[in-house]
Structures are given as structure tokens and as C-alpha cells.
Motif scaffolding. Structure first.
Motif, PDB file in Angstrom:
ATOM      1  N   PHE A  84      -6.621 -36.588 -23.305  1.00  0.00           N
ATOM      2  CA  PHE A  84      -6.063 -37.932 -22.873  1.00  0.00           C
ATOM      3  C   PHE A  84      -5.941 -38.147 -21.988  1.00  0.00           C
ATOM      4  CE2 PHE A  84      -4.299 -37.239 -27.113  1.00  0.00           C
ATOM      5  CZ  PHE A  84      -5.437 -37.328 -28.369  1.00  0.00           C
ATOM      6  N   SER A  85      -5.569 -37.551 -20.707  1.00  0.00           N
ATOM      7  CA  SER A  85      -5.985 -38.266 -19.062  1.00  0.00           C
ATOM      8  C   SER A  85      -7.219 -39.329 -18.480  1.00  0.00           C
ATOM      9  CB  SER A  85      -5.840 -37.232 -18.319  1.00  0.00           C
ATOM     10  OG  SER A  85      -6.989 -36.392 -18.233  1.00  0.00           O
ATOM     11  N   GLN A  86      -8.011 -38.714 -19.238  1.00  0.00           N
ATOM     12  CA  GLN A  86      -8.949 -39.310 -18.882  1.00  0.00           C
ATOM     13  C   GLN A  86      -8.582 -41.230 -19.164  1.00  0.00           C
ATOM     14  OE1 GLN A  86     -11.971 -38.833 -17.125  1.00  0.00           O
ATOM     15  NE2 GLN A  86     -10.438 -36.999 -17.466  1.00  0.00           N
ATOM     16  N   TRP A  87      -8.253 -40.975 -20.673  1.00  0.00           N
ATOM     17  CA  TRP A  87      -7.216 -42.958 -20.757  1.00  0.00           C
ATOM     18  C   TRP A  87      -7.267 -43.796 -19.006  1.00  0.00           C
ATOM     19  CZ3 TRP A  87     -10.206 -45.193 -23.671  1.00  0.00           C
ATOM     20  CH2 TRP A  87     -10.016 -45.103 -24.722  1.00  0.00           C
ATOM     21  N   ASP A  88      -6.219 -42.797 -18.456  1.00  0.00           N
ATOM     22  CA  ASP A  88      -5.822 -43.390 -16.991  1.00  0.00           C
ATOM     23  C   ASP A  88      -6.092 -43.838 -15.827  1.00  0.00           C
ATOM     24  OD1 ASP A  88      -3.086 -42.357 -18.155  1.00  0.00           O
ATOM     25  OD2 ASP A  88      -3.143 -40.218 -16.390  1.00  0.00           O
ATOM     26  N   ARG A  89      -8.062 -43.792 -16.511  1.00  0.00           N
ATOM     27  CA  ARG A  89      -8.668 -44.262 -15.062  1.00  0.00           C
ATOM     28  C   ARG A  89      -8.662 -45.590 -15.093  1.00  0.00           C
ATOM     29  NH1 ARG A  89     -13.886 -39.893 -15.901  1.00  0.00           N
ATOM     30  NH2 ARG A  89     -14.812 -41.789 -15.014  1.00  0.00           N
ATOM     31  N   LEU A  90      -8.234 -46.415 -17.316  1.00  0.00           N
ATOM     32  CA  LEU A  90      -8.864 -47.976 -17.053  1.00  0.00           C
ATOM     33  C   LEU A  90      -7.323 -48.682 -15.780  1.00  0.00           C
ATOM     34  CD1 LEU A  90      -8.618 -48.062 -20.567  1.00  0.00           C
ATOM     35  CD2 LEU A  90     -10.513 -47.992 -19.387  1.00  0.00           C
ATOM     36  N   SER A  91      -6.415 -48.110 -15.601  1.00  0.00           N
ATOM     37  CA  SER A  91      -5.610 -48.559 -15.119  1.00  0.00           C
ATOM     38  C   SER A  91      -5.498 -48.642 -13.365  1.00  0.00           C
ATOM     39  CB  SER A  91      -3.974 -47.519 -15.249  1.00  0.00           C
ATOM     40  OG  SER A  91      -3.675 -46.111 -15.595  1.00  0.00           O
ATOM     41  N   SER A  92      -6.399 -48.130 -13.020  1.00  0.00           N
ATOM     42  CA  SER A  92      -7.246 -48.092 -12.194  1.00  0.00           C
ATOM     43  C   SER A  92      -7.748 -49.008 -11.916  1.00  0.00           C
ATOM     44  CB  SER A  92      -7.600 -46.675 -11.887  1.00  0.00           C
ATOM     45  OG  SER A  92      -7.330 -45.643 -11.258  1.00  0.00           O
ATOM     46  N   VAL A  93      -8.523 -49.550 -12.758  1.00  0.00           N
ATOM     47  CA  VAL A  93      -9.406 -50.614 -13.183  1.00  0.00           C
ATOM     48  C   VAL A  93      -8.749 -52.113 -12.731  1.00  0.00           C
ATOM     49  CG1 VAL A  93     -10.889 -51.994 -14.482  1.00  0.00           C
ATOM     50  CG2 VAL A  93     -11.163 -49.820 -14.452  1.00  0.00           C
ATOM     51  N   ARG A  94     -10.023 -53.371 -11.962  1.00  0.00           N
ATOM     52  CA  ARG A  94      -8.702 -53.933 -10.344  1.00  0.00           C
ATOM     53  C   ARG A  94      -9.565 -55.288 -11.033  1.00  0.00           C
ATOM     54  NH1 ARG A  94     -10.166 -53.446  -5.101  1.00  0.00           N
ATOM     55  NH2 ARG A  94      -7.647 -53.752  -4.977  1.00  0.00           N
ATOM     56  N   THR A  95     -10.713 -55.536 -12.306  1.00  0.00           N
ATOM     57  CA  THR A  95     -10.671 -55.911 -13.019  1.00  0.00           C
ATOM     58  C   THR A  95      -9.588 -56.542 -14.566  1.00  0.00           C
ATOM     59  OG1 THR A  95     -13.253 -55.335 -12.505  1.00  0.00           O
ATOM     60  CG2 THR A  95     -12.968 -57.268 -14.048  1.00  0.00           C
ATOM     61  N   PRO A  96      -9.492 -57.955 -14.073  1.00  0.00           N
ATOM     62  CA  PRO A  96      -8.679 -58.428 -15.426  1.00  0.00           C
ATOM     63  C   PRO A  96      -9.130 -58.053 -16.648  1.00  0.00           C
ATOM     64  CG  PRO A  96      -7.892 -60.267 -14.205  1.00  0.00           C
ATOM     65  CD  PRO A  96      -9.692 -59.264 -13.501  1.00  0.00           C
ATOM     66  N   ILE A  97      -8.133 -56.554 -17.549  1.00  0.00           N
ATOM     67  CA  ILE A  97      -8.547 -56.815 -18.999  1.00  0.00           C
ATOM     68  C   ILE A  97      -7.979 -57.452 -19.770  1.00  0.00           C
ATOM     69  CG2 ILE A  97      -9.609 -54.797 -20.667  1.00  0.00           C
ATOM     70  CD1 ILE A  97      -9.511 -53.157 -18.350  1.00  0.00           C
ATOM     71  N   ILE A  98      -8.045 -57.819 -21.110  1.00  0.00           N
ATOM     72  CA  ILE A  98      -7.603 -58.325 -22.212  1.00  0.00           C
ATOM     73  C   ILE A  98      -7.997 -57.037 -23.481  1.00  0.00           C
ATOM     74  CG2 ILE A  98      -7.389 -60.000 -23.686  1.00  0.00           C
ATOM     75  CD1 ILE A  98      -8.460 -62.200 -21.308  1.00  0.00           C
ATOM     76  N   ALA A  99      -7.140 -57.377 -24.099  1.00  0.00           N
ATOM     77  CA  ALA A  99      -7.267 -56.783 -25.553  1.00  0.00           C
ATOM     78  C   ALA A  99      -7.331 -57.875 -26.595  1.00  0.00           C
ATOM     79  CB  ALA A  99      -6.064 -55.653 -25.806  1.00  0.00           C
ATOM     80  N   ALA A 100      -8.046 -57.910 -27.232  1.00  0.00           N
ATOM     81  CA  ALA A 100      -8.374 -58.797 -28.358  1.00  0.00           C
ATOM     82  C   ALA A 100      -8.222 -58.274 -29.878  1.00  0.00           C
ATOM     83  CB  ALA A 100      -9.518 -59.937 -28.486  1.00  0.00           C
TER      84      ALA A 100
END
Ligand code: HXC
Length: 257
Positions: A84-100
């Protein structure tokens, strides 16, 4: 890129990632993890995208990590692969992300939603960290991000009992920013993303970075960081344009520069 467990769409300046394993209620297996991370990073690298929406189906955003895939693994395996460490890469994403989020957002599903910058929930959404019922604990940041989102008491209640929260409770607790009728969820999320994408992209990135800094540092350091970044907005053409447009009583034409 060809994906099998997700759909990737672009609508003007908005990127849309739809989790698409309907038979497994979008359970997050390793392929889906790889594909979500790859798709989001692809959108993040694309200058023509100013906001990203991650969504699931009406019944399930995601019912958690894939229990069938995980069940037989040994300690040595999960430790060595750093499961599950790969999921951490999402916290380096700079573009705003909305969860719907509509329907189930359980375990890793709740954690994926919390990895996004904010959550818009349908009135049918159900959030929970039921890992304890399987003899494990949250493993994609749930014990940390849920606690920061809703406070210790409710986070302990959720993580120790494994009970679900409905959308009303999640909104009251501050886990979600708003609740909308299920039928309007995607429209509202896309409209919200389009609004964000209409702002100056570098300035939106600065705003996201400033808010996120509050989770990582002291108040005094965070306020100083904010002020320095605020000062840097004056180096953008978009600050000149945004303020000129206000004074001239017209809509700004941001150049994302
Ligand atoms: C694998 C899953 C799954 C999951 C559902 N499915 N959730 N497969 N992993 N997390 C599969 C079911 O096995 C079933 O497949 C199909 O999806 C439909 O699910 P049903 O259970 O038949 O649907 P329903 O009766 O509507 O119940 C929905 C549900 C239930 C309440 C969401 O599916 C459920 O409790 N799921 C597990 C929720 C959970 O514990 N999540 C946390 C996972 S652990 P078949 O083939 O039978 O049709 C986790 C940990 C993260 O996320 C990190 C730390 C380890």
C-alpha cells in the motif's frame, strides 16, 4: 494509456478517474492501485488539467482494499513489498483532487477519499474503517487522516468498532465538505472541479500547498510559510490579471502563469 480497472476521461480542464471494478464494489487491488496512481500522475503532469475528480459507482466509491488478494499474504511479503505504500504517491500530486463519493467508502476506500483534497458526498455515502473486523488495522493512512479530519474521539470510535458513518454524520464531523443528492453528485463534483480549474493553476497549487502545510508544521511556521507563498503570488501574471479584472469590473482571463 490503456487501463482495465479504471476509466480516464478529460472534460475541458478537468480530469476524471472512475474506479471501475463493479463486480467487486471497486475493491482496491494492486492493478487498480497502479492504474489510479498512473492516471492521476498523468493528469498532474498535463498543464491543460486544472483539477481532478476521483469517483466510483452509485453503489460504491470503493469497498476497501481487495480482501481476496490480501488474505493469503505473509508478513514477510507485505513488509518486503511495503504493501500500500504506492498510494502515498497521491499525496505528492499538486493538482487539486476532489473525491466524489456515493455508497460505500470503507477501509481503503475511505482512505483513498481522504487522500484527495476534499470529499463531496452523496446522501447515500457510508464511510468506515472496518479493518479491525478482519483482524487488521487501517493501512493507507486511515488512523492518521481520519483522526485529523474528525478528531480523536470519533476516529477511535470508528477504528475500534468498525462501524460506518452516514453522510450526515460525516458532514457534521468535518470529513466531507458537502452532501448532495446522489443523482447530482457527479455534476456537482465536475462543476466544482471546473470552478477550481478556472482559477490560476500555479496559484491553486500554492493554495493547496499552504493548506496542506497546516498538517505538517506548527502554527507560527505555517503562517510564515503562507505569507511567503502569498508574496510569491505577486510574481505571477495571474495576480496582475486577477486584480486588474476586479478593478475594471470584468471577469479575469487567467493564463496559468
Ligand atoms: C474484495 C470485495 C470487497 C473487498 C466487496 N467485495 N468488498 N472483494 N475485497 N473489500 C466483493 C464481494 O466479495 C462480492 O463478490 C462483491 O464484491 C459484492 O459484495 P457483496 O458483499 O455481495 O455486496 P453487499 O452484500 O451489498 O455488501 C456490501 C459491503 C460488503 C457491505 C460493502 O461487500 C463488505 O462488507 N465488504 C468489505 C468491506 C471491508 O471490510 N472493507 C475493508 C477492507 S480492508 P462475490 O464474488 O461474492 O460476488 C481494507 C484495509 C486497508 O481496506 C489497509 C489495511 C489492511
Amino acid at each position: 494509456t490503456d487501463f482495465e480497472t479504471i476509466l480516464l476521461d478529460r472534460k475541458d480542464r478537468v480530469g476524471i478517474v472512475t474506479l471501475n471494478r463493479p463486480k467487486a464494489l471497486n475493491a482496491l487491488n494492486s492493478q487498480l492501485m497502479r492504474e489510479v496512481v498512473a492516471a492521476v500522475e498523468e493528469l498532474d503532469a498535463d498543464d491543460s488539467i486544472g483539477a481532478i475528480v476521483i469517483t466510483g459507482s452509485e453503489k460504491a466509491f470503493a469497498a476497501g482494499a481487495d480482501i481476496k488478494e490480501m488474505a493469503p499474504k505473509s508478513f514477510a511479503e507485505v513488509y518486503a513489498e511495503d504493501l500500500f505504500s504506492q498510494w502515498d504517491r497521491l499525496s505528492s500530486v499538486r493538482t487539486p483532487i476532489i473525491a466524489a463519493v456515493s455508497g460505500y467508502a470503507l477501509g481503503g476506500g475511505c482512505e483513498l477519499a481522504m487522500l484527495c483534497d476534499f470529499i463531496i458526498a452523496s446522501d447515500t455515502a457510508k464511510f468506515g474503517q472496518p479493518e479491525i473486523k478482519l483482524g487488521v488495522i487501517p493501512g493507507i493512512g486511515g488512523s492518521q487522516r481520519l483522526t485529523r479530519a474528525v478528531g480523536k474521539s470519533k476516529a477511535m470510535d470508528m477504528v475500534l468498532t468498525g462501524r460506518n458513518m452516514d453522510a450526515e454524520e460525516a458532514e457534521r464531523a468535518g470529513l466531507v465538505s458537502r452532501i448532495v443528492p446522489a443523482a447530482e453528485l457527479l455534476d456537482v463534483a465536475l462543476e466544482t472541479a471546473a470552478t477550481i480549474a478556472s482559477m490560476s493553476l500555479p496559484v491553486a497549487i500554492m493554495a493547496k500547498e499552504a493548506v496542506n502545510r497546516s498538517f505538517e508544521t506548527t502554527l507560527a511556521e505555517g503562517v510564515k510559510f503562507e505569507r511567503r507563498v502569498f508574496h510569491s503570488t505577486f510574481a505571477t501574471a495571474d495576480q496582475k490579471e486577477g486584480m486588474a479584472a476586479f478593478v475594471e469590473k470584468r471577469a479575469p482571463q487567467f493564463k496559468h502563469a
